[in-house]
Design a protein around this motif. Structure first.
Motif, PDB file in Angstrom:
ATOM      1  N   ASN A 121      88.497  60.516 -11.946  1.00 15.24           N
ATOM      2  CA  ASN A 121      89.618  60.150 -12.826  1.00 15.24           C
ATOM      3  C   ASN A 121      89.120  59.588 -14.152  1.00 15.24           C
ATOM      4  O   ASN A 121      88.057  59.003 -14.223  1.00 15.24           O
ATOM      5  CB  ASN A 121      90.534  59.116 -12.147  1.00 15.24           C
TER       6      ASN A 121
ATOM      7  N   THR B 140      85.303  57.000  -4.487  1.00 14.72           N
ATOM      8  CA  THR B 140      86.579  57.720  -4.430  1.00 14.72           C
ATOM      9  C   THR B 140      87.304  57.602  -5.766  1.00 14.72           C
ATOM     10  O   THR B 140      87.364  56.519  -6.353  1.00 14.72           O
ATOM     11  CB  THR B 140      87.455  57.154  -3.294  1.00 14.72           C
ATOM     12  N   ASP B 141      87.841  58.730  -6.227  1.00 11.26           N
ATOM     13  CA  ASP B 141      88.581  58.811  -7.514  1.00 11.26           C
ATOM     14  C   ASP B 141      87.695  58.564  -8.735  1.00 11.26           C
ATOM     15  O   ASP B 141      88.215  58.275  -9.826  1.00 11.26           O
ATOM     16  CB  ASP B 141      89.785  57.849  -7.528  1.00 11.26           C
ATOM     17  N   SER B 142      86.377  58.716  -8.585  1.00 16.65           N
ATOM     18  CA  SER B 142      85.510  58.561  -9.756  1.00 16.65           C
ATOM     19  C   SER B 142      85.637  59.733 -10.726  1.00 16.65           C
ATOM     20  O   SER B 142      85.111  59.680 -11.829  1.00 16.65           O
ATOM     21  CB  SER B 142      84.040  58.422  -9.306  1.00 16.65           C
TER      22      SER B 142
ATOM     23  N   GLN C  85      87.799  63.497  -1.718  1.00 16.20           N
ATOM     24  CA  GLN C  85      87.797  62.107  -2.169  1.00 16.20           C
ATOM     25  C   GLN C  85      87.853  61.984  -3.689  1.00 16.20           C
ATOM     26  O   GLN C  85      87.780  60.877  -4.227  1.00 16.20           O
ATOM     27  CB  GLN C  85      86.563  61.389  -1.639  1.00 16.20           C
ATOM     28  N   ASN C  86      87.964  63.122  -4.378  1.00 17.49           N
ATOM     29  CA  ASN C  86      88.015  63.138  -5.850  1.00 17.49           C
ATOM     30  C   ASN C  86      86.822  62.397  -6.446  1.00 17.49           C
ATOM     31  O   ASN C  86      86.951  61.604  -7.376  1.00 17.49           O
ATOM     32  CB  ASN C  86      89.328  62.514  -6.347  1.00 17.49           C
ATOM     33  N   SER C  87      85.654  62.678  -5.909  1.00 19.03           N
ATOM     34  CA  SER C  87      84.433  61.974  -6.298  1.00 19.03           C
ATOM     35  C   SER C  87      83.399  62.926  -6.887  1.00 19.03           C
ATOM     36  O   SER C  87      83.235  64.058  -6.421  1.00 19.03           O
ATOM     37  CB  SER C  87      83.813  61.280  -5.075  1.00 19.03           C
TER      38      SER C  87
END
Length: 315
Positions: free
Chosen positions: A315, A311-313, A41-43
């Motif tokens: 980035n 999610t995407d935190s 989840q890119n977290s």
């Protein structure tokens, strides 16, 4: 890559109106499931350890496995002591390499809680470690934490400001209606969001802008896991957690960290029970632990995406 503190995580979470999941760990499969879910989840994620988990696995083993997860995933991971009972336990964890600690003095009288928390903050800050504390008492049972419902107390907003001022604590766990364990509500679920808003407003008015609030006892007690457990011989009747919509609302306010332990316990138990029932001749631990790891990864991915919103935190 190395372990990080929660400071930047919480800054981004407050601005983005989401929360970072703090999941309790006890063994390798749980660590792998959580961190692989966060990677998918890119977290960013917080792995937290209770006093009972320290006794069960040992700080050295836990730290070593978490370091392996950092190397495998490359995501931001904080290693956190959950419900630290005293300065000695805090010291043990900091010496082992933990990047965040919680001191729980909520069962003491207010002035004692302030004094003991300040002592922990001074020790931890001198070593680059952030501190979480608790004000107000959550009902329920979790490892060594056991508070009867009649003894639970909600967090007073004015006292919260005084507490943060006097202790210098980096984040504050508040009591607004959640509770530990699988039986959180006897009747209709209710969280005191007005109290949460007042705490944030009063902190902001005193110069504590975007101050991170923590929600303990916030497992949803997923119906699917309970159903599977009971289908394969468990007796978990009347379990009730915090509804997902309430958790999402808390994330959109000042709550930057949400603790989840019971959901992982139920999920792992559900997967293991099902595997052993469906494979009566099986006795390889890699079979049932592997199934449990897969189940937990899917569960944690769902929490990150649908409840926490992190999610995407990365980035």
């Amino acid at each position: 890559m190395a372990l990080v503190t929660t400071s930047k995580m919480f800054e981004k979470a407050f601005e983005g109106k989401y929360a970072i999941g703090a999941f309790n760990i006890n063994n390798m499969e749980i660590i792998q499931a959580i961190t692989r879910a966060a990677k998918a989840q890119n977290s960013a994620v917080i792995l937290q350890v209770s006093k009972s988990a320290l006794k069960f696995a040992g700080p050295g083993y836990l730290k070593g496995m978490v370091d392996a997860a950092v190397a495998e995933t490359g995501i931001d991971i904080a290693l956190h002591l959950d419900h630290g009972p005293d300065l000695e336990t805090v010291k043990e964890c900091i010496e082992a390499g933990f990047t965040s600690v919680m001191f729980d003095g909520s069962h003491f009288d207010y002035e004692t809680n302030v004094a003991k928390t300040k002592e922990v903050v001074d020790y931890a800050h001198a070593r680059g470690v952030v501190v979480e504390a608790e004000l107000g008492q959550l009902a329920g049972i979790e490892d060594d934490v056991n508070v009867a419902h009649e003894n639970a107390t909600f967090t007073d907003p004015d006292q919260a400001v005084d507490f943060v001022k006097r202790t210098g604590v980096d984040s504050l766990a508040v009591a607004i209606g959640t509770s530990h364990g699988a039986y959180k509500f006897k009747g209709e679920a209710r969280l005191d969001f007005d109290r949460l808003a007042k705490i944030t407003e009063k902190l902001e008015a005193e110069g504590f802008r975007n101050y991170p609030i923590v929600l303990h006892g916030a497992s949803a007690v997923d119906a699917k896991s309970v159903e599977i457990c009971n289908q394969y011989g468990a007796q978990i009747d009347g379990a009730k957690g915090v509804p997902n919509d309430m958790l999402r609302k808390a994330c959109s306010m000042a709550v930057c960290k949400i603790n989840m332990d019971t959901d992982l316990r139920l999920g792992m138990t559900a997967a293991v029970r099902r595997y052993l029932a469906e494979n009566p001749k099986g006795f390889d631990p890699r079979g049932y632990l592997g199934d449990a790891r897969t189940y937990l990864q899917e569960l944690v991915e769902g929490k990150i995406k649908d409840v926490l919103g992190s999610t995407d935190s990365m980035n």
